[in-house]
Write a protein that holds these residues in place. Structure first.
Motif, PDB file in Angstrom:
ATOM      1  N   GLU A 116      -7.199  11.473  10.078  1.00 15.73           N
ATOM      2  CA  GLU A 116      -7.294  10.093   9.594  1.00 15.73           C
ATOM      3  C   GLU A 116      -5.896   9.482   9.493  1.00 15.73           C
ATOM      4  O   GLU A 116      -4.955  10.114   9.034  1.00 15.73           O
ATOM      5  N   ILE A 117      -5.790   8.243   9.936  1.00 16.92           N
ATOM      6  CA  ILE A 117      -4.508   7.539   9.839  1.00 16.92           C
ATOM      7  C   ILE A 117      -4.617   6.503   8.727  1.00 16.92           C
ATOM      8  O   ILE A 117      -5.564   5.710   8.706  1.00 16.92           O
ATOM      9  N   ILE A 118      -3.688   6.542   7.794  1.00 15.19           N
ATOM     10  CA  ILE A 118      -3.716   5.564   6.705  1.00 15.19           C
ATOM     11  C   ILE A 118      -2.434   4.758   6.762  1.00 15.19           C
ATOM     12  O   ILE A 118      -1.327   5.302   6.650  1.00 15.19           O
ATOM     13  N   ASP A 119      -2.594   3.450   6.949  1.00 11.16           N
ATOM     14  CA  ASP A 119      -1.417   2.578   6.972  1.00 11.16           C
ATOM     15  C   ASP A 119      -0.816   2.473   5.584  1.00 11.16           C
ATOM     16  O   ASP A 119      -1.536   2.313   4.601  1.00 11.16           O
ATOM     17  N   CYS A 120       0.495   2.550   5.497  1.00 14.48           N
ATOM     18  CA  CYS A 120       1.142   2.407   4.189  1.00 14.48           C
ATOM     19  C   CYS A 120       2.622   2.152   4.422  1.00 14.48           C
ATOM     20  O   CYS A 120       3.147   2.434   5.495  1.00 14.48           O
ATOM     21  N   GLN A 121       3.279   1.610   3.425  1.00 17.28           N
ATOM     22  CA  GLN A 121       4.719   1.337   3.558  1.00 17.28           C
ATOM     23  C   GLN A 121       5.545   2.245   2.661  1.00 17.28           C
ATOM     24  O   GLN A 121       6.763   2.108   2.544  1.00 17.28           O
ATOM     25  N   PHE A 122       4.816   3.140   1.968  1.00 16.84           N
ATOM     26  CA  PHE A 122       5.526   4.016   1.042  1.00 16.84           C
ATOM     27  C   PHE A 122       4.743   5.315   0.914  1.00 16.84           C
ATOM     28  O   PHE A 122       3.518   5.304   0.857  1.00 16.84           O
ATOM     29  N   VAL A 123       5.464   6.440   0.876  1.00 15.29           N
ATOM     30  CA  VAL A 123       4.808   7.720   0.653  1.00 15.29           C
ATOM     31  C   VAL A 123       5.511   8.425  -0.509  1.00 15.29           C
ATOM     32  O   VAL A 123       6.720   8.643  -0.479  1.00 15.29           O
ATOM     33  N   GLY A 124       4.749   8.704  -1.548  1.00 13.97           N
ATOM     34  CA  GLY A 124       5.299   9.444  -2.678  1.00 13.97           C
ATOM     35  C   GLY A 124       4.967  10.917  -2.525  1.00 13.97           C
ATOM     36  O   GLY A 124       3.802  11.286  -2.404  1.00 13.97           O
ATOM     37  N   LEU A 125       6.009  11.742  -2.467  1.00  9.43           N
ATOM     38  CA  LEU A 125       5.784  13.184  -2.326  1.00  9.43           C
ATOM     39  C   LEU A 125       5.866  13.827  -3.707  1.00  9.43           C
ATOM     40  O   LEU A 125       6.933  13.918  -4.307  1.00  9.43           O
ATOM     41  N   LYS A 146      -1.558  -1.201  -4.039  1.00 12.72           N
ATOM     42  CA  LYS A 146      -2.728  -0.366  -3.775  1.00 12.72           C
ATOM     43  C   LYS A 146      -2.273   1.071  -3.541  1.00 12.72           C
ATOM     44  O   LYS A 146      -1.318   1.316  -2.820  1.00 12.72           O
ATOM     45  N   VAL A 147      -2.967   2.010  -4.179  1.00 12.80           N
ATOM     46  CA  VAL A 147      -2.531   3.396  -4.080  1.00 12.80           C
ATOM     47  C   VAL A 147      -3.645   4.289  -3.543  1.00 12.80           C
ATOM     48  O   VAL A 147      -4.773   4.243  -4.023  1.00 12.80           O
ATOM     49  N   THR A 148      -3.327   5.088  -2.536  1.00  8.54           N
ATOM     50  CA  THR A 148      -4.235   6.139  -2.080  1.00  8.54           C
ATOM     51  C   THR A 148      -3.590   7.471  -2.441  1.00  8.54           C
ATOM     52  O   THR A 148      -2.409   7.689  -2.181  1.00  8.54           O
ATOM     53  N   PHE A 149      -4.390   8.320  -3.035  1.00  5.18           N
ATOM     54  CA  PHE A 149      -3.887   9.549  -3.627  1.00  5.18           C
ATOM     55  C   PHE A 149      -4.472  10.716  -2.830  1.00  5.18           C
ATOM     56  O   PHE A 149      -5.670  10.958  -2.883  1.00  5.18           O
ATOM     57  N   LEU A 150      -3.661  11.397  -2.045  1.00  2.00           N
ATOM     58  CA  LEU A 150      -4.142  12.528  -1.257  1.00  2.00           C
ATOM     59  C   LEU A 150      -4.003  13.821  -2.048  1.00  2.00           C
ATOM     60  O   LEU A 150      -2.897  14.199  -2.427  1.00  2.00           O
ATOM     61  N   VAL A 151      -5.115  14.456  -2.295  1.00  2.00           N
ATOM     62  CA  VAL A 151      -5.080  15.712  -3.043  1.00  2.00           C
ATOM     63  C   VAL A 151      -5.604  16.822  -2.153  1.00  2.00           C
ATOM     64  O   VAL A 151      -6.696  16.718  -1.596  1.00  2.00           O
ATOM     65  N   ARG A 152      -4.815  17.879  -2.000  1.00  2.00           N
ATOM     66  CA  ARG A 152      -5.198  18.963  -1.104  1.00  2.00           C
ATOM     67  C   ARG A 152      -6.435  19.690  -1.626  1.00  2.00           C
ATOM     68  O   ARG A 152      -7.313  20.070  -0.869  1.00  2.00           O
ATOM     69  N   GLU A 153      -6.498  19.843  -2.959  1.00  2.00           N
ATOM     70  CA  GLU A 153      -7.599  20.596  -3.554  1.00  2.00           C
ATOM     71  C   GLU A 153      -8.871  19.762  -3.603  1.00  2.00           C
ATOM     72  O   GLU A 153      -8.859  18.572  -3.334  1.00  2.00           O
ATOM     73  N   SER A 154      -9.959  20.446  -4.029  1.00  2.00           N
ATOM     74  CA  SER A 154     -11.244  19.752  -4.040  1.00  2.00           C
ATOM     75  C   SER A 154     -11.415  18.920  -5.308  1.00  2.00           C
ATOM     76  O   SER A 154     -12.327  18.110  -5.409  1.00  2.00           O
ATOM     77  N   SER A 155     -10.575  19.141  -6.308  1.00  2.00           N
ATOM     78  CA  SER A 155     -10.607  18.248  -7.465  1.00  2.00           C
ATOM     79  C   SER A 155      -9.201  18.158  -8.036  1.00  2.00           C
ATOM     80  O   SER A 155      -8.292  18.863  -7.598  1.00  2.00           O
ATOM     81  N   HIS A 192       0.831  -1.201   0.000  1.00  2.00           N
ATOM     82  CA  HIS A 192       0.000   0.000   0.000  1.00  2.00           C
ATOM     83  C   HIS A 192       0.870   1.258   0.000  1.00  2.00           C
ATOM     84  O   HIS A 192       1.781   1.380   0.807  1.00  2.00           O
ATOM     85  N   ALA A 193       0.560   2.152  -0.943  1.00  2.00           N
ATOM     86  CA  ALA A 193       1.323   3.389  -1.031  1.00  2.00           C
ATOM     87  C   ALA A 193       0.378   4.576  -0.936  1.00  2.00           C
ATOM     88  O   ALA A 193      -0.768   4.501  -1.369  1.00  2.00           O
ATOM     89  N   VAL A 194       0.882   5.669  -0.372  1.00  2.00           N
ATOM     90  CA  VAL A 194       0.120   6.914  -0.367  1.00  2.00           C
ATOM     91  C   VAL A 194       0.896   7.923  -1.209  1.00  2.00           C
ATOM     92  O   VAL A 194       2.111   8.049  -1.072  1.00  2.00           O
ATOM     93  N   ILE A 195       0.181   8.583  -2.101  1.00  2.00           N
ATOM     94  CA  ILE A 195       0.816   9.627  -2.890  1.00  2.00           C
ATOM     95  C   ILE A 195       0.220  10.958  -2.459  1.00  2.00           C
ATOM     96  O   ILE A 195      -0.997  11.084  -2.341  1.00  2.00           O
ATOM     97  N   VAL A 196       1.091  11.926  -2.217  1.00  2.00           N
ATOM     98  CA  VAL A 196       0.631  13.226  -1.759  1.00  2.00           C
ATOM     99  C   VAL A 196       0.836  14.239  -2.870  1.00  2.00           C
ATOM    100  O   VAL A 196       1.944  14.375  -3.389  1.00  2.00           O
ATOM    101  N   VAL A 223       0.259  11.443 -10.761  1.00  2.00           N
ATOM    102  CA  VAL A 223      -0.476  10.468 -11.582  1.00  2.00           C
ATOM    103  C   VAL A 223       0.474   9.427 -12.150  1.00  2.00           C
ATOM    104  O   VAL A 223       0.180   8.231 -12.177  1.00  2.00           O
ATOM    105  N   GLU A 224       1.636   9.906 -12.583  1.00  2.00           N
ATOM    106  CA  GLU A 224       2.601   8.955 -13.134  1.00  2.00           C
ATOM    107  C   GLU A 224       3.030   7.947 -12.073  1.00  2.00           C
ATOM    108  O   GLU A 224       3.079   6.744 -12.337  1.00  2.00           O
ATOM    109  N   LEU A 225       3.293   8.433 -10.896  1.00  2.00           N
ATOM    110  CA  LEU A 225       3.703   7.543  -9.813  1.00  2.00           C
ATOM    111  C   LEU A 225       2.585   6.553  -9.489  1.00  2.00           C
ATOM    112  O   LEU A 225       2.830   5.368  -9.252  1.00  2.00           O
ATOM    113  N   ALA A 226       1.349   7.056  -9.498  1.00  2.00           N
ATOM    114  CA  ALA A 226       0.205   6.179  -9.238  1.00  2.00           C
ATOM    115  C   ALA A 226       0.134   5.073 -10.293  1.00  2.00           C
ATOM    116  O   ALA A 226      -0.058   3.900  -9.973  1.00  2.00           O
ATOM    117  N   GLU A 227       0.315   5.473 -11.549  1.00  2.00           N
ATOM    118  CA  GLU A 227       0.262   4.476 -12.625  1.00  2.00           C
ATOM    119  C   GLU A 227       1.386   3.446 -12.471  1.00  2.00           C
ATOM    120  O   GLU A 227       1.186   2.249 -12.663  1.00  2.00           O
TER     121      GLU A 227
END
Lengths: 511, 469
Positions: free
Chosen positions: B235-244, B175-184, B152-156, B163-167
């Motif tokens: 919110e706490i999201i478990d992950c083993q990788f964070v893409g900044l 599994k990728v969770t994508f945190l976006v600061r903006e509303s879209s 599981h990875a989180v991309i900030v 998007v490239e990292l997510a792909e």
């Protein structure tokens, strides 16, 4: 899950297919000899093979080996006697092996066909069809981690198998007699007779093109160009190359692959073929004229309008196999400048060879003189070409080296027709691959996936159109480009951008 | 013979080197600590996904450099003595196998093409193992090392690299969770329709998009390995990788002095770095890409334009602008002072399977002087937006998703101020899709006619191919 099952079924079927070479018992009898050898060979043959008579061989290899050694001994004697018409050729030896075989396979060809070809096809479909579930688009994920597609152990294994297969097919078909027998049921269905080695090859070739064609269509289903092009390849291989000639010979007409042409079809002007066509009446003459018009008029006109792709990646059988069965290996072609240099010498050398050889053959045909210009022996020119180019280069190397040098080894380095089409494409054609302004990011997908080893990026990043004699117009560079930079186009010949602009579009600094 | 030294072997530095070689006979040295040879940074993702091998990302064969007398030096620059015109290389410590021996090199002219580095905004835990951006070759290596072990990875950060990292991660079944600061998605750049179109496609690829979600901190385990993240909402999201992937900044830290000399009182316009080099967010340059120091130029991602060209930002970290700056600075260096004039803006990207191109100006929020026309195909994967001036109807920009368009044609239409009507009538001329692809120009025209009550008809066809048939 389904795909894993498919893979297991495919491997099992393939394993069984290879295993069939160990099936059957083989007993040579006098009767079999009488049936297969000519009357003037019989006495010698009976003497030579007396020790083999009624001896039971359980191994195809041992049987074919003894038989071949025997015929070699006889051939040596006939050579010494200059009795060349008595010599044994592969097809006679193959026929003897087939007649000598008995056992489960011989009696149950249908079942064996289903267990090998049938299951392999089923397995392949289970492997291929579920790919539809992925979203349409370029999915080259992991090809460079795959041991088959990255010149690793599996690629080497597949290449070795293919090379051995071609060597056996061309030169020693007796060792794969059982494979030929397995397709007898299909042959009977189509032409009423037993399968020849060429029928077996044609059948294998066609189902490879069809199954791997379906795989290709699924892989590139977002691109209508790729879908239509692949359907075209599948149609020409199945109907024009495989079925139609069978129908022709069923109707007792001279049979021909209507889309094949000289100089790829290097034996087109050989005496036995010319004689057959001329003897074939109106239809024979039509085939003769068709064959000539195709390369004299068809090639220049079509290449002028569409580039050589109309043939190489839409119609041609060799191209068809490369585009389908060979697609997993397209990235393995060498893109270096050095490879391009070698390519130009080789392919044009083969074209020159083909032309000289054909002139020699025709000279002999019309004059009866076997020495062109008094010193070039046309017969050995012909047989050297057939052996070196027709068998070794186009078959053994051309396909056997797919997993090692990419899927267009023959088309790129050897095919004389491709050379001829290419010369016209380079100098007089509307076709080019257009570069879209300054959008190239030099990522290298186009070059990597070019099966012809063209360094597409070298042109694209300079804003230059890609005009290369070798380009077969498969369109994959355009498909894999992530920025929409490349497009196959036909437009006025003078509009091809052959010299790179000083600076790319997007920079408006003063000159 | 003059010695031109270029720091950085990316697209800017290498373009400069190539063009200087074309225009002059001077000695050229390109220095990089990252790799031996120039490679296409944008293609790193394809190496990770197995579409390519790293060697395929090199746009020139290795013999090219010697043949063109461009000397390559593999080293990290430690500092520059602008007075003495000398660079000093970093002396590698024992764990740093990448950098070669120390030493120095003199130059007559120096081009700084330093590139950029992924932003880190001082989050707690941002230096834990398993937290990284995606920019350099070294980032790729670290990604290749870390990610086989994770699920599981989180991309900030919702931008292109995100998007490239997510792909990339998705291609390996992570599994990728994508945190976006903006509303879209990417709405600092994209109008909302396009933003939603991309978001839908990302979601379709089973990436979990979390909008209006900001990173609070990254939580590590006892081995300094990331184990979870915490969002601002707790919110706490478990992950083993964070893409900044929250943007990049000019890579100029080694040029900054420990305490930058602040010029001015409140908001300094710039600081003075090593040797008095003017810096702000990037290296400040004038129209000629000259810095405030003689014979020192800067190009590419590390640049901040003091007077950016019309409609352009002062920092524009794009492949194409880097290349254009390289072409331009080569002229100046070779004795023909030339202003940076990047012409009409263009860019492109690919979001998973959807290709995107843009020409001209398409801001996320339109000012009142402009109008916009937007068409979207029922599949929700293809769309075209054309902006135009409200009064004269001259087109000013286009966004196109899923339809390839010709750079040249749009460049002409926009720069010669063709009207929206003219453009729509001739839209097939701009079509750059492969043969047999379905064309949508009639449908696009239909929508415009409906919206405006006009009765326009298509006047041209696509390319020559259509004329043959």
């Amino acid at each position: 899950m389904i795909q894993k099952l498919g893979l297991i079924i495919f491997i099992a079927a393939f394993g069984l297919f290879v295993g069939t070479l160990g099936m059957n018992d083989y007993v040579l009898t006098n009767k079999i000899l009488e049936k297969n050898v000519k009357a003037d060979q019989l006495v010698d043959a009976q003497k030579q093979f007396a020790s083999m008579f009624n001896k039971n061989y359980s191994s195809l290899f041992a049987f074919a080996y003894d038989l071949t050694s025997g015929t070699n001994t006889l051939n040596n004697t006939y050579d010494a006697q200059q009795a060349w018409d008595k010599k044994y050729f592969e097809d006679t030896i193959l026929a003897i092996v087939k007649d000598s075989a008995n056992g489960y396979l011989v009696e149950n060809k249908e079942i064996m066909f289903l267990l090998t070809f049938g299951l392999a096809i089923l397995g392949a479909f289970l492997l291929i069809i579920p790919e539809v579930r992925k979203l349409a688009g370029i999915k080259n994920n992991g090809i460079y981690f795959n041991p088959a597609m990255n010149r690793k152990w599996l690629g080497v294994l597949i290449g070795t198998f293919l090379i051995l297969f071609y060597v056996a097919l061309y030169f020693k078909p007796q060792y794969i007699a059982n494979w030929i027998m397995i397709v007898d049921p299909v042959s009977r269905l189509i032409n009423g007779g037993e399968a020849s080695r060429w029928f077996m090859y044609g059948f294998l070739y066609t189902i490879s093109v069809l199954i791997m064609g379906i795989r290709f269509i699924i892989k590139y289903r977002h691109s209508k160009y790729q879908v239509i092009r692949t359907l075209s390849i599948m149609f020409f291989q199945t109907c024009i190359a495989f079925i139609l000639p069978e129908i022709m010979s069923n109707l007792n007409l001279p049979s021909a692959d209507l889309k094949n042409m000289w100089p790829l079809d290097y034996s087109f002007f050989f005496n036995y073929r010319l004689d057959k066509l001329i003897a074939g009446g109106t239809f024979g003459i039509f085939l003769l004229v068709w064959g000539i018009v195709l390369f004299v008029v068809g090639v220049p006109v079509m290449v002028y309008f569409f580039g050589k792709r109309w043939y190489c990646s839409w119609v041609c059988g060799c191209g068809g196999l490369a585009e389908t069965l060979g697609d997993p290996f397209r990235q393995l072609s060498d893109k270096s400048l050095k490879a391009w240099k070698i390519e130009r010498y080789l392919i044009h050398g083969v074209l020159a060879f083909a032309i000289i050889m054909t002139i020699g053959v025709l000279y002999t045909y019309f004059t009866g003189n076997y020495n062109l210009l008094g010193f070039i022996p046309t017969e050995s020119l012909k047989s050297t070409y057939g052996f070196l180019i027709g068998s070794i280069f186009s078959g053994v190397v051309g396909t056997g080296f797919y997993p090692l040098m990419g899927n267009r080894v023959w088309c790129r380095f050897g095919c004389p027709l491709a050379a001829y089409l290419g010369i016209i494409q380079r100098f007089k054609s509307k076709f080019r691959i257009t570069t879209n302004g300054g959008q190239c990011i030099s990522c290298g997908n186009c070059s990597t996936h070019c099966e012809m080893g063209i360094d597409v990026r070298a042109y694209a990043q300079k804003g230059q159109d890609i005009v290369r004699s070798s380009c077969v117009g498969c369109g994959v560079c355009s498909a894999v480009c992530p920025r929409g930079v490349l497009n196959l186009e036909n437009a006025a010949t003078g509009t091809r951008i052959m010299i790179a602009p000083d600076i790319l579009l997007g920079n408006e600094m003063l000159k | 013979m003059q010695h031109v030294v270029i720091i950085g072997n990316g697209i800017s530095g290498i373009t400069a080197a190539r063009h200087i070689r074309k225009l002059s006979d001077c000695k050229i040295t390109v220095i990089s600590g990252e790799t031996d040879y120039f490679f296409s940074r944008t293609a790193l993702m394809y190496v990770y996904m197995g579409h390519l091998k790293f060697e395929h990302t090199k746009p020139y064969e290795d013999w090219f450099w010697e043949k063109n007398r461009i000397e390559l030096k593999r080293a990290w620059v430690k500092t520059i003595d602008f007075e003495e015109k000398k660079l000093y290389f970093r002396i590698p410590n024992e764990d740093d196998k990448e950098a070669k021996i120390g030493g120095s090199i003199s130059y007559d002219k120096l081009i700084l093409a330093l590139g950029s580095t992924p932003n880190k905004f001082g989050w707690k835990g941002q230096n834990l193992r398993g937290v990284q951006g995606l920019y350099s070759y070294q980032d790729l290596e670290s990604l290749q090392e870390i990610t086989p072990k994770i699920n599981h990875a989180v991309i900030v950060g919702g931008g292109l690299i995100g998007v490239e990292l997510a792909e990339m991660l998705h291609s390996k079944g992570i599994k990728v969770t994508f945190l976006v600061r903006e509303s879209s998605f990417w709405n600092a750049i994209m109008p909302s329709e396009e933003s939603n179109l991309i978001a839908k496609h990302i979601a379709e690829n089973h990436i979990k998009l979390q909008f209006s979600s900001e990173l609070e901190e990254i939580i590590g385990d006892e081995n300094n390995q990331v184990k979870a993240i915490k969002t601002k909402s707790g919110e706490i999201i478990d992950c083993q990788f964070v893409g900044l992937t929250v943007g990049v900044s000019p890579n100029i830290n080694f040029l900054k002095l420990p305490q930058g000399n602040m010029i001015g009182r409140e908001k300094p316009a710039f600081i003075l770095g090593v040797g008095g080099l003017k810096l702000n967010r990037g290296i400040l340059v004038n129209e000629y890409l000259e810095t405030n120091l003689p014979d020192i130029y800067a190009i590419g991602d590390c640049v901040e334009h003091e007077n950016p060209p019309k409609d352009r930002k002062n920092l524009e970290q794009i492949w194409y602008t880097g290349r254009i700056m390289g072409e331009t600075v080569a002229r100046t260096i070779c004795g023909k002072p030339t202003k940076y004039q990047p012409g009409m803006f263009f860019n492109s990207a690919k979001f998973f399977d959807i290709e995107y191109q843009t020409y001209g100006q398409v801001p996320n929020i339109l000012s009142e002087d402009f109008k916009t026309f937007y068409w979207e195909h029922s599949s929700g994967k293809i769309c075209v937006r054309i902006n135009y001036e409200a009064n004269r109807k001259a087109v000013t920009g286009v966004n196109t998703f899923g339809i390839r368009m010709r750079h040249e044609v749009w460049d002409e239409w926009i720069s010669t101020k063709k009207t929206i009507e003219y453009v729509l009538e001739n839209l097939p001329k701009a079509n750059f899709d492969p043969e047999f692809f379905k064309q949508y120009e009639a449908e696009i025209m239909e929508k415009y006619n409906q919206e405006t009550g006009s009765n326009l008809k298509l006047k041209s066809k696509k390319g020559i191919f259509s004329k043959i048939f």
